[in-house]
Design a protein around this motif. Structure first.
Motif, PDB file in Angstrom:
ATOM      1  N   LEU A   1     -18.430 -23.490  59.416  1.00  0.00           N
ATOM      2  CA  LEU A   1     -17.477 -23.050  58.321  1.00  0.00           C
ATOM      3  C   LEU A   1     -17.592 -21.556  57.951  1.00  0.00           C
ATOM      4  O   LEU A   1     -16.620 -20.911  57.516  1.00  0.00           O
ATOM      5  N   ALA A   2     -18.934 -21.054  57.606  1.00  0.00           N
ATOM      6  CA  ALA A   2     -19.071 -19.633  57.332  1.00  0.00           C
ATOM      7  C   ALA A   2     -18.721 -18.611  58.406  1.00  0.00           C
ATOM      8  O   ALA A   2     -18.050 -17.665  57.850  1.00  0.00           O
TER       9      ALA A   2
ATOM     10  N   VAL B   1     -15.339 -24.373  66.134  1.00  0.00           N
ATOM     11  CA  VAL B   1     -16.004 -25.413  67.160  1.00  0.00           C
ATOM     12  C   VAL B   1     -17.336 -25.809  66.721  1.00  0.00           C
ATOM     13  O   VAL B   1     -17.863 -26.974  66.690  1.00  0.00           O
ATOM     14  N   LEU B   2     -18.169 -25.051  66.329  1.00  0.00           N
ATOM     15  CA  LEU B   2     -19.460 -25.192  65.486  1.00  0.00           C
ATOM     16  C   LEU B   2     -19.134 -26.118  64.419  1.00  0.00           C
ATOM     17  O   LEU B   2     -20.005 -27.094  64.194  1.00  0.00           O
ATOM     18  N   SER B   3     -18.347 -25.973  63.767  1.00  0.00           N
ATOM     19  CA  SER B   3     -17.964 -26.713  62.425  1.00  0.00           C
ATOM     20  C   SER B   3     -17.696 -28.356  62.674  1.00  0.00           C
ATOM     21  O   SER B   3     -18.136 -29.475  62.306  1.00  0.00           O
ATOM     22  N   VAL B   4     -16.831 -28.455  63.822  1.00  0.00           N
ATOM     23  CA  VAL B   4     -16.520 -29.745  64.458  1.00  0.00           C
ATOM     24  C   VAL B   4     -17.643 -30.536  64.799  1.00  0.00           C
ATOM     25  O   VAL B   4     -17.786 -31.859  64.689  1.00  0.00           O
TER      26      VAL B   4
ATOM     27  N   GLY C   1     -27.348 -24.853  55.177  1.00  0.00           N
ATOM     28  CA  GLY C   1     -26.182 -25.350  55.510  1.00  0.00           C
ATOM     29  C   GLY C   1     -25.338 -25.914  54.425  1.00  0.00           C
ATOM     30  O   GLY C   1     -24.170 -25.341  54.171  1.00  0.00           O
ATOM     31  N   VAL C   2     -25.730 -26.279  53.165  1.00  0.00           N
ATOM     32  CA  VAL C   2     -25.066 -26.638  52.032  1.00  0.00           C
ATOM     33  C   VAL C   2     -24.532 -25.036  51.440  1.00  0.00           C
ATOM     34  O   VAL C   2     -23.272 -24.877  51.015  1.00  0.00           O
ATOM     35  N   VAL C   3     -25.285 -24.158  51.112  1.00  0.00           N
ATOM     36  CA  VAL C   3     -25.034 -23.028  50.840  1.00  0.00           C
ATOM     37  C   VAL C   3     -24.026 -22.255  51.500  1.00  0.00           C
ATOM     38  O   VAL C   3     -23.136 -21.559  50.950  1.00  0.00           O
ATOM     39  N   LEU C   4     -24.202 -22.245  52.881  1.00  0.00           N
ATOM     40  CA  LEU C   4     -23.375 -21.695  53.727  1.00  0.00           C
ATOM     41  C   LEU C   4     -21.738 -22.225  53.646  1.00  0.00           C
ATOM     42  O   LEU C   4     -20.895 -21.528  53.613  1.00  0.00           O
TER      43      LEU C   4
ATOM     44  N   SER D   1     -18.541 -20.314  52.263  1.00  0.00           N
ATOM     45  CA  SER D   1     -17.486 -20.376  52.890  1.00  0.00           C
ATOM     46  C   SER D   1     -16.092 -20.692  52.115  1.00  0.00           C
ATOM     47  O   SER D   1     -15.041 -20.187  52.031  1.00  0.00           O
ATOM     48  N   ALA D   2     -16.358 -21.691  51.084  1.00  0.00           N
ATOM     49  CA  ALA D   2     -15.424 -22.186  50.304  1.00  0.00           C
ATOM     50  C   ALA D   2     -15.120 -21.054  49.144  1.00  0.00           C
ATOM     51  O   ALA D   2     -13.743 -20.977  48.792  1.00  0.00           O
ATOM     52  N   ALA D   3     -16.130 -20.412  48.836  1.00  0.00           N
ATOM     53  CA  ALA D   3     -15.760 -19.240  47.868  1.00  0.00           C
ATOM     54  C   ALA D   3     -14.700 -18.098  48.472  1.00  0.00           C
ATOM     55  O   ALA D   3     -14.048 -17.541  48.182  1.00  0.00           O
ATOM     56  N   ILE D   4     -15.110 -18.059  49.829  1.00  0.00           N
ATOM     57  CA  ILE D   4     -14.162 -16.990  50.578  1.00  0.00           C
ATOM     58  C   ILE D   4     -12.779 -17.506  50.820  1.00  0.00           C
ATOM     59  O   ILE D   4     -11.940 -16.823  50.531  1.00  0.00           O
ATOM     60  N   THR D   5     -12.752 -18.656  51.325  1.00  0.00           N
ATOM     61  CA  THR D   5     -11.234 -19.116  51.664  1.00  0.00           C
ATOM     62  C   THR D   5     -10.619 -20.002  50.473  1.00  0.00           C
ATOM     63  O   THR D   5      -9.529 -20.007  50.961  1.00  0.00           O
ATOM     64  N   ARG D   6     -11.293 -20.179  49.508  1.00  0.00           N
ATOM     65  CA  ARG D   6     -10.774 -20.934  48.397  1.00  0.00           C
ATOM     66  C   ARG D   6     -10.105 -22.317  48.700  1.00  0.00           C
ATOM     67  O   ARG D   6      -9.063 -22.538  48.069  1.00  0.00           O
ATOM     68  N   ARG D   7     -10.850 -23.276  49.705  1.00  0.00           N
ATOM     69  CA  ARG D   7     -10.102 -24.244  49.941  1.00  0.00           C
ATOM     70  C   ARG D   7     -11.222 -25.282  49.185  1.00  0.00           C
ATOM     71  O   ARG D   7     -12.294 -25.435  49.604  1.00  0.00           O
ATOM     72  N   ALA D   8     -10.326 -26.356  48.631  1.00  0.00           N
ATOM     73  CA  ALA D   8     -11.055 -27.374  48.188  1.00  0.00           C
ATOM     74  C   ALA D   8     -11.738 -28.238  49.241  1.00  0.00           C
ATOM     75  O   ALA D   8     -12.874 -28.796  48.815  1.00  0.00           O
ATOM     76  N   GLY D   9     -11.170 -28.258  50.332  1.00  0.00           N
ATOM     77  CA  GLY D   9     -11.595 -29.248  51.518  1.00  0.00           C
ATOM     78  C   GLY D   9     -13.226 -28.760  52.001  1.00  0.00           C
ATOM     79  O   GLY D   9     -14.011 -29.740  52.243  1.00  0.00           O
ATOM     80  N   GLU D  10     -13.248 -27.503  51.761  1.00  0.00           N
ATOM     81  CA  GLU D  10     -14.794 -26.960  52.216  1.00  0.00           C
ATOM     82  C   GLU D  10     -15.640 -27.186  51.062  1.00  0.00           C
ATOM     83  O   GLU D  10     -16.855 -27.419  51.491  1.00  0.00           O
ATOM     84  N   VAL D  11     -15.171 -27.372  49.804  1.00  0.00           N
ATOM     85  CA  VAL D  11     -16.188 -27.709  48.675  1.00  0.00           C
ATOM     86  C   VAL D  11     -16.669 -29.186  49.012  1.00  0.00           C
ATOM     87  O   VAL D  11     -17.761 -29.579  48.749  1.00  0.00           O
ATOM     88  N   LEU D  12     -15.634 -30.211  49.289  1.00  0.00           N
ATOM     89  CA  LEU D  12     -16.106 -31.441  49.893  1.00  0.00           C
ATOM     90  C   LEU D  12     -16.938 -31.481  50.943  1.00  0.00           C
ATOM     91  O   LEU D  12     -17.759 -32.530  50.946  1.00  0.00           O
ATOM     92  N   ALA D  13     -16.738 -30.669  51.909  1.00  0.00           N
ATOM     93  CA  ALA D  13     -17.460 -30.518  53.054  1.00  0.00           C
ATOM     94  C   ALA D  13     -19.072 -30.285  52.717  1.00  0.00           C
ATOM     95  O   ALA D  13     -19.863 -30.941  53.177  1.00  0.00           O
ATOM     96  N   ALA D  14     -19.146 -29.444  51.759  1.00  0.00           N
ATOM     97  CA  ALA D  14     -20.590 -28.963  51.262  1.00  0.00           C
ATOM     98  C   ALA D  14     -20.878 -30.294  50.411  1.00  0.00           C
ATOM     99  O   ALA D  14     -22.086 -30.651  50.682  1.00  0.00           O
TER     100      ALA D  14
END
Length: 423
Positions: A242-243, A258-261, A303-306, A310-323
């Motif tokens: 994600l990062a 690919v790595l995130s999948v 992994g959680v920090v990264l 990533s969520a802070a950079i992209t501003r995506r709520a989905g990546e917050v839930l991924a963390a």
């Protein structure tokens, strides 16, 4: 394949928009002209040629093997060298004529012949039986061929040889981490990044699995729960992917996605393993408290920090839930009580919430593989909870019913909070 599917969807959308008057015919033509040409696909003739080449190569190897003891040593070495030269020459000839698939195949065959040469020369001259060292030498040669030719097949051969090497070294020296493989893997990851190749990214992501699995099964971890160690690796791969994708570089986007999948599917798999291996369905650990090494815990935290970065950079709520999904899967390890203390309801709840977060994360970010990984994780966790050996089945049914009611209440709250277009 993915580019072709996207083009087909885009062409259908353009035709529909043009017919509905949404865009002008000139605009649709401009969009079509701006698209780069599709890469040449593999037609039937190429497939037949590949099969024919493989059959000829197999026949040659079988003939040489049948008469191996009758051939002089110098001639044996010359045959191996000629095999590499011929495969390289054919690859260059195909590459000059734009036959990239056949050129890649020739480079791959050359890398395989190089590995066979290492084994056969060692057998001829009775060299030391350091099979792991031979695999390392094979991997180096295959990587060199991949870097010189850009062959994805040679990269795959190099990664396979490196994976066998690290598994053998881990078995030979179980008291130490085999960190040299990490350096080799980073070189392969940098190669995939430079090539901007989705195929190479898939190869690099897959190559991580043998190292993590072999490391989690090391002998000094007897008493540790191996699924928790694998969870830390999945967390690191997921968060790092994600990062990397969040850097918004086209090359980083391919590798990171690919790595995130792979990280998402690995996270779902280890969530199922945590249920099945920690609750006596499959008895792996020998102690009541799963101990985890500090380096593995740090990988999970990273992994959680990264993922949060990533969520802070992209501003995506989905990546917050991924963390959140990553953190909940990791949290299940300390939540798991000893076997005699009762059933691990809190750990079950953490894993179910993690997989639900993974599904919602994929839906918010419109990442279908992440959605699929979450659904598979939910199915595996629920199956593991239902069919656990110990404990009361009635208690488990009550727990699953309560979890279902909580999920329905959560869905009702989301339905009221989210705008209609985002539901």
């Amino acid at each position: 394949m993915f580019d072709k599917t996207y083009r087909q969807r885009l062409e259908a959308d353009l035709a529909r928009w043009e017919a509905d008057g949404v865009i002008a015919p000139a605009s649709a033509a401009s969009i079509r002209n701006a698209l780069p040409p599709l890469p040449a696909g593999i037609n039937i003739a190429v497939v037949v040629a590949i099969v024919g080449g493989l059959l000829i190569a197999a026949a040659f190897l079988a003939f040489v093997a049948a008469h191996w003891t009758e051939i002089a040593r110098l001639l044996r070495f010359a045959i191996l060298l000629a095999g590499m030269i011929v495969s390289g020459g054919l690859g260059a000839w195909f590459a000059a004529r734009g036959r990239t698939v056949l050129a890649d195949l020739c480079a791959s065959i050359g890398a395989i012949v190089f590995g066979a040469g290492i084994a056969l020369v060692g057998q001829m001259y009775h060299l030391g039986e350091d099979f792991a060292g031979g695999m390392l030498l094979w991997s180096i040669g295959a990587f060199a061929g991949a870097l010189l030719t850009g062959s994805r097949g040679a990269l795959a051969v190099g990664l396979v040889a490196a994976s066998i090497w690290t598994c053998m070294r881990t078995t030979d020296t179980p008291d130490a981490l085999h960190l040299p493989f990490v350096a080799v893997w980073l070189i392969a990851a940098a190669t995939a990044f430079v090539w901007n190749s989705r195929v190479a990214a898939h190869l690099v992501a897959t190559a991580l699995l043998p190292w993590w699995i072999a490391t989690s099964l090391r002998f000094e971890f007897d008493g540790a729960q191996q699924s928790f160690l694998l969870a830390n690796g999945a967390a690191l791969v997921f968060g790092a992917g994600l990062a990397i994708a969040a850097t918004r570089s086209p090359r980083a986007l391919v590798l990171g996605n690919v790595l995130s999948v792979y990280g998402a599917f690995a996270l779902a798999a280890v969530a199922c393993l945590e249920v099945t291996t920690a609750d006596d369905i499959l008895r792996i650990r020998t102690k009541t408290v799963p101990a985890q090494p500090i380096w593995a815990i740090l990988c999970g935290v990273a992994g959680v920090v990264l993922a949060l970065a990533s969520a802070a950079i992209t501003r995506r709520a989905g990546e917050v839930l991924a963390a959140s999904a990553i953190g909940l899967v990791l949290l299940a390890a300390p939540l798991w009580p000893a076997a005699e203390a009762g059933e691990p309801w809190l750990a079950y709840a953490a894993l179910l919430c993690a997989m639900l977060c993974l599904v919602v994360s994929g839906m918010l970010d419109d990442v279908r593989p992440r959605i699929l990984a979450g659904w598979l994780g939910i199915a595996g966790v629920v199956t593991g909870i239902t069919w656990a050996v110990k404990g009361s089945l009635l208690h488990r049914s009550v727990f699953l019913a309560a979890a279902g009611l909580v999920a329905v209440a959560f869905a009702t709250a989301l339905n009221r909070m989210l705008p209609r277009a985002a539901r």
